[in-house]
Structure formats: C-alpha cells, structure tokens
Design a protein around this motif. Structure first.
Motif, PDB file in Angstrom:
ATOM      1  N   ARG B  54      55.721  24.636 -70.106  1.00 32.51           N
ATOM      2  CA  ARG B  54      56.564  24.008 -69.088  1.00 32.51           C
ATOM      3  C   ARG B  54      56.968  22.627 -69.597  1.00 32.51           C
ATOM      4  O   ARG B  54      56.261  22.019 -70.405  1.00 32.51           O
ATOM      5  N   PRO B  55      58.108  22.102 -69.099  1.00 33.57           N
ATOM      6  CA  PRO B  55      58.543  20.785 -69.569  1.00 33.57           C
ATOM      7  C   PRO B  55      57.665  19.665 -69.027  1.00 33.57           C
ATOM      8  O   PRO B  55      57.222  19.705 -67.875  1.00 33.57           O
ATOM      9  N   LEU B  56      57.437  18.683 -69.873  1.00 36.50           N
ATOM     10  CA  LEU B  56      56.576  17.547 -69.577  1.00 36.50           C
ATOM     11  C   LEU B  56      57.408  16.293 -69.821  1.00 36.50           C
ATOM     12  O   LEU B  56      58.027  16.152 -70.870  1.00 36.50           O
ATOM     13  N   LEU B  57      57.434  15.408 -68.847  1.00 34.81           N
ATOM     14  CA  LEU B  57      58.164  14.148 -69.022  1.00 34.81           C
ATOM     15  C   LEU B  57      57.150  13.010 -69.126  1.00 34.81           C
ATOM     16  O   LEU B  57      56.309  12.831 -68.239  1.00 34.81           O
ATOM     17  N   SER B  58      57.221  12.257 -70.209  1.00 36.66           N
ATOM     18  CA  SER B  58      56.277  11.161 -70.446  1.00 36.66           C
ATOM     19  C   SER B  58      57.044   9.974 -71.011  1.00 36.66           C
ATOM     20  O   SER B  58      58.226  10.086 -71.345  1.00 36.66           O
ATOM     21  N   ILE B  59      56.360   8.845 -71.103  1.00 35.25           N
ATOM     22  CA  ILE B  59      56.933   7.667 -71.763  1.00 35.25           C
ATOM     23  C   ILE B  59      55.985   7.272 -72.893  1.00 35.25           C
ATOM     24  O   ILE B  59      54.767   7.244 -72.707  1.00 35.25           O
ATOM     25  N   LEU B  60      56.537   7.033 -74.084  1.00 38.52           N
ATOM     26  CA  LEU B  60      55.749   6.497 -75.199  1.00 38.52           C
ATOM     27  C   LEU B  60      56.098   5.025 -75.379  1.00 38.52           C
ATOM     28  O   LEU B  60      57.265   4.647 -75.289  1.00 38.52           O
ATOM     29  N   ARG B  61      55.074   4.222 -75.623  1.00 37.30           N
ATOM     30  CA  ARG B  61      55.288   2.807 -75.951  1.00 37.30           C
ATOM     31  C   ARG B  61      54.742   2.590 -77.355  1.00 37.30           C
ATOM     32  O   ARG B  61      53.527   2.675 -77.568  1.00 37.30           O
ATOM     33  N   ALA B  62      55.633   2.323 -78.290  1.00 38.29           N
ATOM     34  CA  ALA B  62      55.248   2.300 -79.704  1.00 38.29           C
ATOM     35  C   ALA B  62      55.266   0.889 -80.266  1.00 38.29           C
ATOM     36  O   ALA B  62      55.978   0.007 -79.780  1.00 38.29           O
ATOM     37  N   GLN B  63      54.450   0.698 -81.322  1.00 37.32           N
ATOM     38  CA  GLN B  63      54.337  -0.584 -82.009  1.00 37.32           C
ATOM     39  C   GLN B  63      54.743  -0.408 -83.471  1.00 37.32           C
ATOM     40  O   GLN B  63      54.536   0.661 -84.046  1.00 37.32           O
ATOM     41  N   PRO B  64      55.300  -1.470 -84.074  1.00 37.10           N
ATOM     42  CA  PRO B  64      55.699  -1.386 -85.489  1.00 37.10           C
ATOM     43  C   PRO B  64      54.488  -1.167 -86.395  1.00 37.10           C
ATOM     44  O   PRO B  64      53.385  -1.642 -86.099  1.00 37.10           O
ATOM     45  N   ARG B  65      54.704  -0.467 -87.485  1.00 36.91           N
ATOM     46  CA  ARG B  65      53.669  -0.255 -88.488  1.00 36.91           C
ATOM     47  C   ARG B  65      53.781  -1.349 -89.551  1.00 36.91           C
ATOM     48  O   ARG B  65      54.843  -1.948 -89.709  1.00 36.91           O
TER      49      ARG B  65
END
Lengths: 164, 164
Positions: B54-65
């Motif tokens: 089933r579809p899942l809606l999320s938010i990712l918060r990413a940091q620079p490598r």
C-alpha cells in the motif's frame, strides 16, 4: 443571509474528524541512511484502492481568490483520500464540513495551515476547493485514478464569508 | 583505484531508464477549481501494489555528507517505486546505476536536480541513498508498506567520488 466563518489554527486534534494533518512536528521519526537522514514515517492514510483505483501524484498551482472570501462550493471524493502538501512555505486555508450536509453553516470548520503542514482528506470528507493566500502556491497531491464517480459537489446557496 | 563520477543536469530524457522526473515544466496541465488552480497531472508511475503493498507517505529530512563525496552503497526496492520531491527549493544530487551490477563505475550516472524537481525511482532501479547539499533538506516521499523484502543494498568496494 450571510454567515461569517472563523478561522482556527490547524491542529491534529481539530482536523481529526476530516483526515490527517501531515507534518513533521510530533510525528514518529527514526534515523535512516547511516544517520544522514531522518524519516517521519507514515504521515497519512492514503486510501485510493477502492474499485480498482491507483495512486496518482500531481502538482496543483493555485491562485488567491478575491476578498471578501466567499465560499463557492464544497466537494468530496467518496472513493478515496486526497493528500495535499505545500511546496512553498506559506500559510494556506482549509474549509471542511462535519456530517453529511456540507452547506449547513454550523457544520463548517475553517483552519489556517502553515506552509509546513499538509492535510489528507479522508474518503468522503467534505472540503472546499484549495484556498491559497499568495500567487502560484503549489501543492503536491496524492489522490486516485480509476473508474467510478469520485467527485461530488455541493454549491452554496446562502452566503458564507471566511473571516480573514 | 578511485573513479570520479561527473554530474549532469537532471532531464526527463536522461533519467528515463531509471523512472520519472517529477516537475511542472513540460508536463500535461489543465485548469481546475473554476480557474483558481492548474493541475499538472499524473507525474509519476506510483507502483506500490505488488504483494499486497500500500502507498506510504512520509517526510525525509536529510543532511549533507562530508566532502569529497564518496559513494557508500547503492540500494533498490524490487517490489515498488519510490517517489521523492523536495520541500525546499534547493539543488540536490541523484546517483543511479544502469543494468544489474550497480557497482560497475561505467554503470553509474549522477544528476544535479533543482529544488523544483523530484524523481520517482522505478521498481528495481538501483540508486544511492539521498544526497543533499544543504542542512535539513526535506522531501516528501511516496513508497510502499507491506510484506516482502523490498530493500537490497550493494556497498561499494572500490572508491567512487562524485565530481562536485
């Protein structure tokens, strides 16, 4: 007869009868990607599979309506949820109606969302078409493609004005 | 042995073997909401239904490598697509691999996306975990919840550096 509708800040509790608020604040989160990202997980009940439906990802670009802001019509999607999330960090407005008669002024609720809040309308939840406050405000939308009638509309016959 | 991977601008044509670019520019659009909005319609093949998904809606918060930016591993989701769209208008980077061996330097492609471009990785398309250039860069994500193994990873054994 004209009624005026007060606007409340959008909160999870206030919006719960109509679907979910999509926001990072207060959401379940965990680290992924070796610590280089956090995932705020499963923020909305995306429900689009009825009658062979499939998820559709689109972008809406909305324009402000003239003020005073008269509500025009309420609509609902009986077969599926509809999720909206703003792509620019600007406030926007939401109008929903409790129960089955969306035109009853007492049924109406208005919310001011921040630009970091989206919503997911539950299947069958009556809502006003998108109301934005600034030009070219864009939203990512997840709704349904498929057979069947997934739109009902109820135009207002009495005047309801959003109390901005 | 170290290889260096050049970065190209993200275009629909360049990304086509790996999925879709999600963007308004050049997309099918039509007016909705009595002319107060435009809909850029059906921008990605969301494909999450395999094996009862089933579809899942999320938010990712990413940091620079850290730089120099060494690729760490490639991953893919054999059962489903994964769509990502940035919530802040800032450039970000995408690394994908053509074919079945994602670690072959010749198979790798790197793209610089604008903050108004998302992507939808096709099921099984090898890609690097999220690479952002600025702190707290957030993305709306539509992927899959459900039974079955939907993650494969392939860590790099030779050094590949993104040529920023």
């Amino acid at each position: 007869m004209t009624s005026f509708l007060k606007i409340q800040p959008l909160t999870r509790a206030g919006f719960a009868p109509f679907g979910e608020v999509i926001e990072t604040q207060g959401s379940c989160r965990f680290a992924i990607n070796a610590g280089f990202a956090e995932r705020f997980h499963d923020l909305a009940r995306i429900d689009v599979a009825a009658a062979g439906g499939r998820p559709l990802l689109s972008i809406l670009r909305a324009q402000p309506r003239p003020t005073p802001l008269r509500l025009t019509l309420m609509e609902r999607h009986p077969l599926a949820s509809q999720a909206l999330f703003p792509l620019q960090d600007r406030d926007w407005l939401i109008v929903v109606a409790a129960g089955q008669d969306p035109l009853r002024p007492q049924a109406l609720r208005a919310f001011r969302a921040s630009g970091r809040q989206g919503v997911n309308y539950a299947p069958g939840a009556w809502h006003h078409p998108l109301i934005v406050l600034t030009p070219d405000h864009e939203f990512l939308v997840i709704d349904r493609d498929g057979e069947g009638v997934n739109l009902e509309e109820a135009p207002f016959v009495t005047e309801v004005i959003l109390d901005l």
